[in-house]
Enzyme design. Structure first.
Site, PDB file in Angstrom:
ATOM      1  N   PHE A  35       0.841  -1.203   0.000  1.00  0.00           N
ATOM      2  CA  PHE A  35       0.000   0.000   0.000  1.00  0.00           C
ATOM      3  C   PHE A  35       0.870   1.244   0.000  1.00  0.00           C
ATOM      4  CE2 PHE A  35      -4.259  -1.674   0.840  1.00  0.00           C
ATOM      5  CZ  PHE A  35      -3.944  -2.990   1.117  1.00  0.00           C
ATOM      6  N   ALA A  36       0.503   2.220  -0.813  1.00  0.00           N
ATOM      7  CA  ALA A  36       1.184   3.518  -0.805  1.00  0.00           C
ATOM      8  C   ALA A  36       0.101   4.587  -0.821  1.00  0.00           C
ATOM      9  CB  ALA A  36       2.098   3.662  -2.009  1.00  0.00           C
ATOM     10  N   VAL A  37      -0.322   4.957   0.369  1.00  0.00           N
ATOM     11  CA  VAL A  37      -1.421   5.898   0.516  1.00  0.00           C
ATOM     12  C   VAL A  37      -0.867   7.216   1.065  1.00  0.00           C
ATOM     13  CG1 VAL A  37      -3.622   6.285   1.713  1.00  0.00           C
ATOM     14  CG2 VAL A  37      -3.040   4.008   0.867  1.00  0.00           C
ATOM     15  N   ASP A 127       7.469   1.100   2.828  1.00  0.00           N
ATOM     16  CA  ASP A 127       8.606   1.930   3.253  1.00  0.00           C
ATOM     17  C   ASP A 127       9.805   1.055   3.615  1.00  0.00           C
ATOM     18  OD1 ASP A 127       7.246   0.949   5.513  1.00  0.00           O
ATOM     19  OD2 ASP A 127       8.017   2.558   6.778  1.00  0.00           O
ATOM     20  N   GLU A 217      -1.000  -5.284  13.801  1.00  0.00           N
ATOM     21  CA  GLU A 217       0.104  -6.169  14.197  1.00  0.00           C
ATOM     22  C   GLU A 217      -0.255  -6.984  15.444  1.00  0.00           C
ATOM     23  OE1 GLU A 217       4.514  -5.378  13.485  1.00  0.00           O
ATOM     24  OE2 GLU A 217       4.208  -4.666  15.533  1.00  0.00           O
TER      25      GLU A 217
HETATM   26  N1  UDP Z   1       0.658   3.280   4.940  1.00  0.00           N
HETATM   27  C1  UDP Z   1       0.390   4.160   3.895  1.00  0.00           C
HETATM   28  N2  UDP Z   1       0.114   5.478   4.183  1.00  0.00           N
HETATM   29  C2  UDP Z   1       0.110   5.968   5.459  1.00  0.00           C
HETATM   30  C3  UDP Z   1       0.393   5.074   6.518  1.00  0.00           C
HETATM   31  C4  UDP Z   1       0.672   3.733   6.223  1.00  0.00           C
HETATM   32  O1  UDP Z   1       0.411   3.770   2.724  1.00  0.00           O
HETATM   33  O2  UDP Z   1      -0.126   7.173   5.638  1.00  0.00           O
HETATM   34  C5  UDP Z   1       0.925   1.858   4.623  1.00  0.00           C
HETATM   35  C6  UDP Z   1       2.296   1.657   3.999  1.00  0.00           C
HETATM   36  O3  UDP Z   1       2.251   0.543   3.133  1.00  0.00           O
HETATM   37  C7  UDP Z   1       3.155   1.346   5.202  1.00  0.00           C
HETATM   38  C8  UDP Z   1       2.200   0.479   6.027  1.00  0.00           C
HETATM   39  O4  UDP Z   1       0.905   1.090   5.818  1.00  0.00           O
HETATM   40  O5  UDP Z   1       4.352   0.692   4.821  1.00  0.00           O
HETATM   41  C9  UDP Z   1       2.516   0.407   7.530  1.00  0.00           C
HETATM   42  O6  UDP Z   1       2.654   1.715   8.077  1.00  0.00           O
HETATM   43  P1  UDP Z   1       4.089   2.234   8.613  1.00  0.00           P
HETATM   44  O7  UDP Z   1       5.163   1.812   7.665  1.00  0.00           O
HETATM   45  O8  UDP Z   1       3.972   3.699   8.890  1.00  0.00           O
HETATM   46  O9  UDP Z   1       4.238   1.443   9.987  1.00  0.00           O
HETATM   47  P2  UDP Z   1       5.639   1.076  10.703  1.00  0.00           P
HETATM   48  O10 UDP Z   1       6.435   0.218   9.776  1.00  0.00           O
HETATM   49  O11 UDP Z   1       6.328   2.396  10.979  1.00  0.00           O
HETATM   50  O12 UDP Z   1       5.191   0.348  11.939  1.00  0.00           O
HETATM   51 MN    MN Z   2       6.766   0.422   7.668  1.00  0.00          MN
END
Ligand code: UDP
Ligand code: MN
Length: 266
Positions: A35-37, A127, A217
């Site tokens: 997802f890339a939102v 990410d 999670e």
């Molecule tokens: N994500 C997104 N837009 C956002 C927040 C999250 O696309 O504004 C998606 C994205 O794929 C991201 C995933 O949700 O890799 C998990 O969120 P994040 O990476 O912020 O969580 P973390 O790895 O920091 O726990």
């Molecule tokens: Mn992440």
């Protein structure tokens, strides 16, 4: 091996040539859901560029990119056995809702498309960047990745949801590993069961006015406690960039991209 005899993949525990030869006979297709939102569109290029090179190199992979900004997806030339599908989605104002709804979107998409299109399905954060091969050693029926933050901690200090009011609750004294929601997968039917069950937990928590400690999670960890993964990926497969690399990590295959949380999530 885990105590239930599932292999844990670490550098040096397998021979990739043998695994590749076995896997080729199955002629499988792997799907990757990501997802890339909102602002996360900035991670697409790094993800796809490195995945094209290092993710199941030489094998058939369909990348399914869900985004609210299809026009911002950079055009990239992928290897002939790799394909990119861009799927528009709406966004949510809270970042927690974006990641919690991924499970629902994945389970719906399995029912409508993926069960006819792919054999295995992996969900990955966008990410991240890959630095070394992630090959067919990740393929199995139900696969979880051990969190790079919590692989040495005693069970009771892992960040499971412990409040009994949440559907993600794991009773004190229970828990195997702490799994990262950033990378999990398996056969399409197992991922369907997993995402459906986790989203049901999220929905019931919402109705009860509670949100699990680490959102989807926490629900994933509950599910994988009672449905043991058939294979585990060591933290080599999802290393957190914030952490120094200890000697046990011989290869950093994939790691998160450093981000300013406040800036990128809002
Ligand atoms: N994500 C997104 N837009 C956002 C927040 C999250 O696309 O504004 C998606 C994205 O794929 C991201 C995933 O949700 O890799 C998990 O969120 P994040 O990476 O912020 O969580 P973390 O790895 O920091 O726990
Ligand atoms: Mn992440």
């Amino acid at each position: 091996m885990s105590p239930w005899m599932a292999p844990i993949m670490w550098e040096g525990t397998f021979n990739r040539d043998i695994l590749n030869a076995q896997y080729r006979q199955k002629n499988s297709v792997v799907g990757v859901a990501t997802f890339a939102v909102k602002k996360y569109v900035r991670f697409i290029e790094g993800f796809l560029g490195s995945a094209n090179k290092f993710f199941l190199s030489g094998h058939r992979v369909n990348f399914y990119l869900f985004t609210d900004h299809p026009e911002k997806v950079p055009s990239m030339k992928l290897a002939p056995e790799k394909h990119l599908f861009i799927i528009p989605v709406q966004n949510y104002s809270r970042w927690q809702d974006i990641s919690m709804n991924c499970m629902d979107i994945i389970s719906n998409h399995i029912r409508s498309h993926w069960r006819y299109e792919v054999d295995y399905l992996y969900s990955m954060d966008i990410d991240v960047q890959m630095f070394e091969h992630i090959g067919v050693e990740i393929i199995d029926t139900l696969v979880g990745t051990i969190s790079s933050w919590q692989y040495t901690k005693p069970r009771d200090s892992n960040s499971y949801e412990r409040r009994p009011e949440s559907r993600a609750a794991i009773p004190s004294g229970e828990g195997d590993f702490y799994y990262a929601a950033s990378f999990y997968g398996g056969s399409v039917s197992e991922v369907y069961k997993l995402t459906t069950a986790c989203f049901k937990g999220v929905t019931e928590d919402r109705a009860n006015g509670i949100e699990a400690k680490w959102h989807e999670e926490s629900h994933l960890n509950k599910y994988l406690l009672y449905h043991k993964p058939t294979r585990l990926l060591s933290p080599e497969y999802y290393w957190d960039e914030e952490l120094p690399i200890p000697p046990i990590i011989k290869v950093k295959r994939l790691s998160s991209v450093r981000k300013d949380l406040k800036e990128v999530r809002f």
